[in-house]
Design a protein around this motif. Structure first.
Motif, short mmCIF file in Angstrom:
data_model
loop_
_atom_site.label_atom_id
_atom_site.label_comp_id
_atom_site.label_asym_id
_atom_site.label_seq_id
_atom_site.Cartn_x
_atom_site.Cartn_y
_atom_site.Cartn_z
N GLN A 149 -105.31 -6.58 18.58
CA GLN A 149 -105.41 -6.13 19.96
C GLN A 149 -104.02 -5.69 20.40
OE1 GLN A 149 -108.43 -6.24 22.25
NE2 GLN A 149 -109.02 -5.92 20.13
N GLY A 150 -103.99 -4.72 21.28
CA GLY A 150 -102.71 -4.16 21.71
C GLY A 150 -102.85 -2.65 21.73
N ASP A 151 -101.76 -1.97 21.89
CA ASP A 151 -101.83 -0.51 21.98
C ASP A 151 -101.82 0.11 20.59
OD1 ASP A 151 -101.88 2.02 23.01
OD2 ASP A 151 -99.72 2.12 23.34
N ALA A 152 -102.79 -0.26 19.79
CA ALA A 152 -102.84 0.22 18.40
C ALA A 152 -103.84 1.35 18.27
CB ALA A 152 -103.21 -0.92 17.47
N VAL A 153 -103.67 2.12 17.19
CA VAL A 153 -104.58 3.24 16.95
C VAL A 153 -106.01 2.75 16.80
CG1 VAL A 153 -105.23 4.96 15.22
CG2 VAL A 153 -102.86 4.76 15.95
N SER A 154 -106.17 1.70 16.03
CA SER A 154 -107.51 1.14 15.87
C SER A 154 -107.42 -0.37 15.99
CB SER A 154 -108.09 1.50 14.51
OG SER A 154 -109.34 0.84 14.35
N PRO A 155 -108.36 -0.99 16.72
CA PRO A 155 -108.30 -2.44 16.88
C PRO A 155 -108.87 -3.20 15.67
CG PRO A 155 -110.08 -1.53 18.18
CD PRO A 155 -109.39 -0.36 17.52
N TYR A 156 -109.41 -2.50 14.70
CA TYR A 156 -110.03 -3.21 13.60
C TYR A 156 -110.12 -2.31 12.36
CZ TYR A 156 -113.84 -0.23 15.05
OH TYR A 156 -114.56 0.86 15.39
N TYR A 157 -110.21 -2.94 11.21
CA TYR A 157 -110.72 -2.25 10.03
C TYR A 157 -111.34 -3.28 9.12
CZ TYR A 157 -107.46 -3.28 6.11
OH TYR A 157 -106.77 -3.87 5.10
N GLY A 158 -112.28 -2.84 8.30
CA GLY A 158 -112.94 -3.77 7.38
C GLY A 158 -113.14 -3.10 6.04
N LEU A 159 -113.08 -3.90 4.99
CA LEU A 159 -113.32 -3.37 3.65
C LEU A 159 -114.32 -4.30 2.96
CD1 LEU A 159 -112.64 -1.39 1.35
CD2 LEU A 159 -110.83 -2.96 0.66
N PHE A 160 -115.41 -3.71 2.48
CA PHE A 160 -116.47 -4.49 1.87
C PHE A 160 -116.84 -3.88 0.52
CE2 PHE A 160 -116.58 -4.59 6.44
CZ PHE A 160 -116.55 -5.95 6.70
N VAL A 161 -116.89 -4.72 -0.49
CA VAL A 161 -117.09 -4.22 -1.85
C VAL A 161 -118.17 -5.05 -2.55
CG1 VAL A 161 -115.98 -3.69 -4.06
CG2 VAL A 161 -114.62 -3.68 -1.96
N VAL A 162 -119.10 -4.37 -3.22
CA VAL A 162 -120.05 -5.05 -4.11
C VAL A 162 -119.95 -4.40 -5.48
CG1 VAL A 162 -122.50 -5.37 -4.63
CG2 VAL A 162 -121.65 -5.85 -2.34
#
Lengths: 627, 280
Positions: free
Chosen positions: B55-68
């Motif tokens: 959280q804050g003045d960031a470009v994106s508040p999240y990212y996720g990486l999921f692998v199977v």
């Protein structure tokens, strides 16, 4: 067999050079290996005074179960006996076979030559078509012999590496796939690597028609240089022979495709028939039209009748200079700017002149409608707002450089770039400047307002996202100017650059998602519909690219650079080229519907309504075509 | 994972009524299930789930990486291959993408497609070099800025499960190829004997081509990644029905795997379910 005979410890290494098998065959060198088998060149020591060379194939029987191993050895011996009865000049003679421990050996005539895969790999260009046809015809003959042998022999594994051209340039079939007998059943998820095998072989069925298919696949590989083992199986229609190698005659293409039919019954009924067709394409073969009506479905080359010059314009309007911009249609009026400094208003039905407005510089962009005004930028450094009804000026706005960008409207403001390296926000009704944002170079692309942001490209190679106050949100850097105007779909922003690339960036962050390479500068602005992004390149092509996967769906080759903007309308793509033609293509396939030739290069964009498409050309004319 | 803890503790503070706090902080909720099934001796699947929030003045508040990944090969090669490929892949993506997420500058201007493709290429090389004779499927989803970036090789799948279920990936399998060409119907495909024959796998040949696609996050949907131990056993409608029954992604993932076992559990089962909350 002891490990001392092996180059490495462990059971799966090849024999050491100098090893003598059965006190008779002395290994000279390893010719090849394939997982569980090796082929050696060996000398038959039974003939001490002459050098008699043989090929020895060694096969490992990996099963730990003694009963399974014994069955495999029995099958091997049965097969070896069968092969020993074959008598054909293209089939190497079988001399001997024996089993030592978990390894079985087959001794046969040594063929001095090269296999077709090696020949293909070593050549830098396509192999001569007549030569490939000759090989094909010869192979048909030997495989026909096998099929008619008692009991019939199905080769099962025809592919370039199993076919040799010997020192006399005669074809020899060298590997009867006997090693397959020793492969244990594989269970679980596994890889199909066949490439040359017909569909029925995946079901465990193989008959004479399976060999027809595999020979077809082999010829396809030899003629196209495209290895089927690294292509999806049964994807021959995606790789039309004549599209890859124009030297292949149509009849030969059809014959190969017929052999490759998915349904065995659709293939040649036997090798003899296939061979007779192939023989026509040998050196000196007589060109005979083969049963083209029986050609496999999907390869018909039906050309839509008369795509050229079938279109007659509804009307043509001549200006006094080139038209490089894009016209617009509105409220019973067509508006187009010309390089003769004039903005023209015409009647859509007839092209009849209504009024013109003179700026002091050329008009190269696309005008925009604001209420009852038309707004356009000019090389006279100004933005002009003109009354639609009277053709008289409502306001003008001064920038400090020529305006080659086109106006975009949002939130009661006109957004437009200028060669003064600024993006200008102008109050639409009064022409007052609201703000300007300075960037690193001239702005010639058309800004794209979307949500609470405005996106635009710059000659510095940057693409900017600013908010409605002009504050920078993000900046993306391409290597060369971005003259192409961005478009948006599904949260991605698409634009081209003079660096030859089409970019897709995440619209929120500006991070590059993918880039698609063409062979020359992209000045053309992309258009998107049905998940396909369409744009032109100075490499002469119009491209259709999948907007989500960046995979090329099609491209259409024109005779000149494509710098104008394509229009997608009702499932069709309209795009001009420097080759003077306007092209109408199908959006999904890129197939040509028709083309229309003008008197000069077309570098501007196109506009359309239900009745017609309208565009200008550098021949000074504005054209209205029915579509 | 510190940000998650902080957000949770803030919400559970009794002195500040939850109603006064806007519940609109973008957050991942993910659930996984991982089971050997009822028939196999070992689990050759592998899965990785990484969620990152800020959280804050960031470009994106999240990212996720999921692998199977679903490995194959004799002895224990399959399980080694899937883990090696998935870890190599994730390491590369996190190194490049994770750095940028945290404000670092990318070393070169690779696109997301290029990052994912080079990660897949590294995974491919790692398996070829270290575990010859083995191979693995690999399906990965990078989620960032309302977009899902997918790359995959093989037949582990990605779906959107919301009001309806929609398969996003396209199997690299013989049976899928035959369906695409109209040689067999989707119904016949379910009974096809060589259902498990893949056209490509990670670790088989050099210079493997990977599928890449980007799809906007389907609002109100869950993203499901799974190996064929799930989709080969449960129909799309069963997956949809079970997913709808469980408000928690974790419960849904476990219920899906349990149902696959009830149906015989012929293969290893890997399930990843991702849900995004608070995303406007």
């Amino acid at each position: 067999m002891t490990n001392s005979l092996r180059q490495h410890t462990g059971g799966t290494a090849s024999l050491v050079v100098g090893t003598t098998l059965e006190n008779r065959y002395m290994v000279i060198r390893v010719i090849g290996s394939g997982g569980m088998s090796w082929v050696y060149q060996a000398r038959d020591m039974r003939f001490p005074s002459v050098t008699r060379l043989v090929a020895v194939k060694e096969m490992l029987n990996p099963s730990k179960d003694a009963a399974i191993r014994a069955t495999a050895v029995q099958s091997f011996e049965r097969e070896a006996n069968l092969l020993a009865t074959l008598n054909h000049p293209a089939i190497p003679r079988i001399y001997d076979y024996f089993t030592i421990g978990e390894r079985s050996f087959l001794c046969m005539e040594f063929v001095n030559g090269k296999d077709l895969e090696a020949i293909l790999t070593e050549s830098s260009d396509f192999l001569p078509v007549t030569k490939v046809a000759h090989w094909g015809a010869d192979l048909c003959s030997v495989i026909h012999y096998l099929h008619n042998h008692q009991p019939p022999v199905i080769f099962r594994d025809i592919k370039p590496s199993n076919i040799m051209s010997d020192e006399h340039e005669n074809i020899r079939l060298v590997d009867f796939g006997i090693a397959k007998l020793f492969e244990p059943d594989r269970k679980g998820t596994m890889i199909g690597t066949e490439g040359y095998s017909p569909p029925e072989q995946y079901r465990g069925e193989a008959g004479p028609l399976s060999d027809v298919y595999a020979l077809g696949a082999t010829l396809h590989h030899l003629l196209s240089r495209r290895d089927p083992r690294i292509e999806p199986p049964f994807s021959w229609h995606d790789r039309p022979l004549r599209g890859i190698n124009p030297a292949v005659p149509e009849g030969l293409d059809q014959a190969v495709m017929k052999a490759l039919a998915y349904e065995p019954t659709q293939r040649f009924p036997d090798m003899k028939t296939f061979g007779a067709v192939l023989a026509q394409f040998e050196e000196g073969g007589r060109p005979v039209v083969i049963q083209s009506a029986e050609a496999s479905p999907g390869i018909s080359a039906v050309v839509p009748s008369g795509p050229e010059n079938a279109i007659k314009p509804k009307w043509v309007f001549a200006c006094e200079d080139e038209i490089r911009g894009t016209p617009v249609i509105t409220k019973g009026m067509i508006l187009a700017g010309a390089y003769d400094n004039n903005l023209y208003a015409l009647k859509p039905s007839s092209g009849e002149f209504i009024w013109k407005y003179a700026a002091e510089g050329g008009l190269t962009g696309r005008p925009a409608i604001v209420e009852d005004m038309i707004v356009v930028g000019s090389e006279d450094k100004r933005v002009h707002a003109v009354s639609l009804t009277t053709g008289k000026v409502v306001w003008t706005y001064f920038t400090e450089g020529p305006v080659r960008s086109s106006p975009a409207l949002a939130e009661g403001h006109v957004f437009i770039g200028s060669d003064d390296s600024k993006l200008h926000a102008i109050n639409a009704l009064y022409g007052r400047g609201a703000w300007k944002t300075e960037v690193d170079g001239p702005v010639r692309s058309t800004p794209l307002p979307s949500g609470d942001r405005i996106y635009f490209g710059c000659e510095s190679g940057d693409v900017y996202a600013v908010d409605l106050r002009g504050d920078l949100k993000w900046k993306f850097h391409a290597k060369r100017p971005v003259t192409s105007s961005p478009c948006e779909a599904n949260g991605l922003l698409y634009f081209g650059s003079v660096d030859n690339l089409l970019y897709a960036t995440d619209i929120k962050s500006g991070w590059a998602v993918w880039r698609f390479r063409t062979n020359h500068a992209i000045i053309s602005s992309p258009a998107i519909a049905q998940g396909i992004i369409v744009f032109g390149s100075a490499d002469g092509r119009i491209y259709g690219v999948d907007a989500n996967s960046s995979k090329e769906k099609w491209h259409f080759e024109t005779e000149g650079q494509v710098t104008g903007n394509p229009l997608i309308f009702q499932g069709l793509v309209f795009c001009g080229s420097v080759d003077k033609n306007l092209y109408c293509l199908e959006l999904l396939t890129g197939k040509l519907r028709w083309k229309f030739e003008t008197g000069g290069p077309i570098t501007g964009g196109i506009t359309a309504n239900e009745d017609m498409i309208v565009f200008g050309s550098t021949d000074h004319k504005l054209y209205a075509l029915p579509w | 994972m510190a940000p998650i803890t902080r957000i949770r503790s803030r919400r559970s503070t009794k002195s500040a009524p939850p109603a006064e706090l806007p519940n609109d902080i973008p957050m991942f909720r993910s659930g996984i299930a991982y089971d050997v099934g009822r028939v196999r001796q070992s689990n050759e699947d592998c899965l990785i789930a990484i969620t990152s929030l800020q959280q804050g003045d960031a470009v994106s508040p999240y990212y996720g990486l999921f692998v199977v990944a679903d490995g194959m090969g004799g002895h224990d090669l399959g399980e080694k291959a899937s883990l090696l490929a998935a870890q190599t892949f994730a390491r590369e993506v996190v190194a490049k993408f994770g750095t940028q997420f945290l404000g670092g500058v990318a070393e070169n201007s690779e696109s997301i497609q290029e990052v994912l493709e080079s990660a897949m290429s590294l995974a491919n090389q790692a398996v070829m070099l270290n575990l010859p004779g083995s191979g693995t499927t690999l399906t990965a989803a990078l989620i960032f800025s309302k977009q899902v970036f997918l790359t995959h090789i093989g037949d582990s799948r990605a779906y959107f499960v919301g009001k309806e279920i929609r398969q996003i990936t396209h199997d690299h399998s013989l049976v899928q190829r035959l369906v695409d060409q109209g040689h067999i119907s989707t119904e016949e495909a379910g009974r096809f004997a060589q259902r498990n024959v893949l056209l490509k796998a990670v670790g088989q040949v050099e210079g493997i081509e990977t599928d890449f696609l980007t799809v906007p996050w389907e609002h109100g949907s869950r993203l499901l990644l799974c190996s064929d131990g799930l989709w080969g056993v449960l129909s799309d409608s069963e997956i949809l029905r079970i997913s709808k029954n469980y408000p928690s992604p974790q419960d849904a993932a476990v219920a899906l795997a349990r149902q696959a076992n009830t149906m015989g559990g012929p293969d290893n089962i890997s399930v990843v379910i991702v849900e995004m909350t608070g995303e406007k």
